[in-house]
Structure formats: C-alpha cells, structure tokens
Design an enzyme around this catalytic site. Structure first.
Site, PDB file in Angstrom:
ATOM      1  N   LYS A 159       0.813  -1.218   0.000  1.00  0.00           N
ATOM      2  CA  LYS A 159       0.000   0.000   0.000  1.00  0.00           C
ATOM      3  C   LYS A 159       0.844   1.265   0.000  1.00  0.00           C
ATOM      4  O   LYS A 159       2.047   1.247   0.279  1.00  0.00           O
ATOM      5  CB  LYS A 159      -0.957  -0.005   1.198  1.00  0.00           C
ATOM      6  CG  LYS A 159      -2.133  -0.957   1.009  1.00  0.00           C
ATOM      7  CD  LYS A 159      -3.157  -0.818   2.124  1.00  0.00           C
ATOM      8  CE  LYS A 159      -4.394  -1.665   1.831  1.00  0.00           C
ATOM      9  NZ  LYS A 159      -5.405  -1.571   2.901  1.00  0.00           N
ATOM     10  N   ARG A 216      -3.632 -10.195   5.165  1.00  0.00           N
ATOM     11  CA  ARG A 216      -4.213 -10.170   3.820  1.00  0.00           C
ATOM     12  C   ARG A 216      -3.149  -9.599   2.874  1.00  0.00           C
ATOM     13  O   ARG A 216      -2.758  -8.439   2.996  1.00  0.00           O
ATOM     14  CB  ARG A 216      -5.476  -9.309   3.815  1.00  0.00           C
ATOM     15  CG  ARG A 216      -6.193  -9.242   2.468  1.00  0.00           C
ATOM     16  CD  ARG A 216      -7.441  -8.377   2.558  1.00  0.00           C
ATOM     17  NE  ARG A 216      -8.140  -8.294   1.285  1.00  0.00           N
ATOM     18  CZ  ARG A 216      -7.880  -7.384   0.346  1.00  0.00           C
ATOM     19  NH1 ARG A 216      -6.920  -6.486   0.544  1.00  0.00           N
ATOM     20  NH2 ARG A 216      -8.557  -7.386  -0.786  1.00  0.00           N
TER      21      ARG A 216
END
Length: 272
Positions: free
Chosen positions: A221, A255
C-alpha cells in the site's frame, strides 16, 4: 480463537494468510493481471501451494477515487470466478470483498465462505442482517465515507479512540442480528493520512481489547511506498517488515498479494 467456515473450524491461534485475487482491471497493484480462467486458476494454485488459508476475491476496486462498478457487473465477475475456482479447487475457502448485501448473498450461496466488507455495513444497511442470516464469518473494516470520498475524510480528534468507538458500535449492531464470527480490520489506507496510518499501526495492540480476530491488510500500500519513495512493485520488503510487526501486535490474519513471504513471517514469529 476459531471461525466457522462452511462447517470447518479454522483455528486462528496460529495466524493465517489470506491471498488477494483482484478480478478488476484497475486495482492499484494487480489490476488486469487475471483476465482469463487460466490466469485465475494459476494464481489461486500458486497461493494455495504457498500456504494461503483463504483466498479473497474482489471485483470492485476500493482504491482512492476508483470508478463506480454496477452491482450486476460486480456480481457477474465474482460468481463466474467462484465457479471456476471451486470446480478446480473445491476445498478453497473463499472470502468475498464486497459491501453489497445481495452480492454477498449470491456469492455465499455459490460456495464462498466469508464476507469481507470495507464499510462494516454502512454502505448497505442490509449487510449485517444478511450476513447474520447466512451464518458466515464477517470481516468489518474501518472507513469513513466511500472509496470516492474517503481521502477527504481524515479529520479526527483522537483517531484510535474514534476507531474503537466505531468498532464497538458496529460489533454491537452485528451481534443484535445474531452474527457470530466477526473479524476486525483497521482499514489501513482508508480515510487515513500516511501519518495516521502509522499512528494506528503503532498502537494496533489496543484493538485486542475487542477480543476478536484482527486482520491486517497493508500489502504494497501507499503507506509503504510513499514513505520509502518507491512504487507498489518494489514495496514487498516494506510489506514484510510491517506484516512481521503486525503479528507481534496480535494480528491473526495477514491479507497479502505475496503469500510465500507472509507465511514465512508467520513461521518465524511463531517459532519465536
């Protein structure tokens, strides 16, 4: 600490890894990679072999400013993918990344096992009731607004306090419908600045007070690659660092896009 997935109790006392499979053309890292049945099955097989316990399917990109996807298109993308995966790998535990209750219902009826909702029920007031009726595990994430507006909604007096209140309210609401297996996700990158992401990450152990499994999704991210002045393609090392710290702070599910490296983190931390 266990969750019930289609009658099988999955023990989270040793953390598990959830592999990401985006079947969208525009996801921030892997958008457009998995257009064919063969590409999808090859990636699912790779993640399962590398040790993924769950595969998370997403058909609506939730990156900041992502374009609208109709419910019909999202549902069609997901249902066809569920069918081909479960035909080839029938024991796969599929998680469905959606904030729409009818999409969730159709996917569970087609063989999926978990619902992963970025809005914790705020974007569809039927979601909590629907998931409760399906009696499947539910991942509720912290976010304000929606993917189109969330990055303009980063004002907090005390971000951790507000997030704890948010989760407490959502958990109580879900419990009122009889929803049993709840997993919480702090929502890194959603309605949070880079600095706020790291503030929450640094205090993440406080979420353990909720006494529910904690899912952490920071794979590649912008909170990593912007800090390091790099790109999503070169953010694996930073992802591994944060996944390791997340496990030390109590994360039960990672995740990720890169399953092998996350599984190695779990093995090393478990050995320690």
């Amino acid at each position: 600490m266990t969750i019930n997935c289609k009658g099988d109790l999955i023990d989270l006392s040793i953390p598990k890894v959830m592999g990401i499979l985006n079947i969208t053309p525009n996801s921030f890292y892997d958008g457009g990679k998995y257009k064919s049945d063969a590409a999808i099955l090859l990636q699912v097989e790779k993640m399962l072999v590398e040790g993924a316990t769950f595969i998370d399917l997403g058909a609506y990109s939730s990156k900041p400013g992502a374009e609208f996807v109709s419910e019909e298109m999202e549902q069609n993308r997901l249902l066809s993918t569920i069918t081909i995966i479960l035909k080839e790998f029938p024991n796969t535990v599929l998680s469905i990344d959606t904030f729409r209750s009818q999409v969730a219902k159709k996917c569970i009826e087609s063989g999926a096992a978990i619902i992963n909702d970025i809005s914790a029920g705020f974007l569809d007031d039927k979601m909590l009731e629907t998931v409760a009726s399906l009696q499947v595990p539910y991942i509720m994430m912290h976010m304000k607004g929606n993917p189109e507006t969330m990055q303009s909604m980063t004002n907090y007096d005390d971000i951790l306090k507000e997030m704890m209140f948010y989760f407490s309210e959502r958990i109580n609401k879900a419990r009122s419908f009889g929803l049993n297996d709840i997993i919480i996700d702090p929502g890194f990158g959603f309605a949070k600045t880079l600095e706020q992401n790291y503030e929450v990450f640094g205090k993440m152990e406080y979420f353990n007070m909720l006494e529910l499994p904690l899912l952490v999704g920071i794979s590649r991210k912008s909170m990593i690659y912007k800090l390091l002045e790099s790109t999503p393609d070169t953010a694996l090392n930073g992802t591994t660092v944060l996944n390791t710290i997340a496990l030390q702070k109590g994360a039960k599910i990672l995740r990720v896009h890169d399953v092998k490296e996350a599984v190695e983190c779990v093995k090393i931390i478990n050995q320690l």
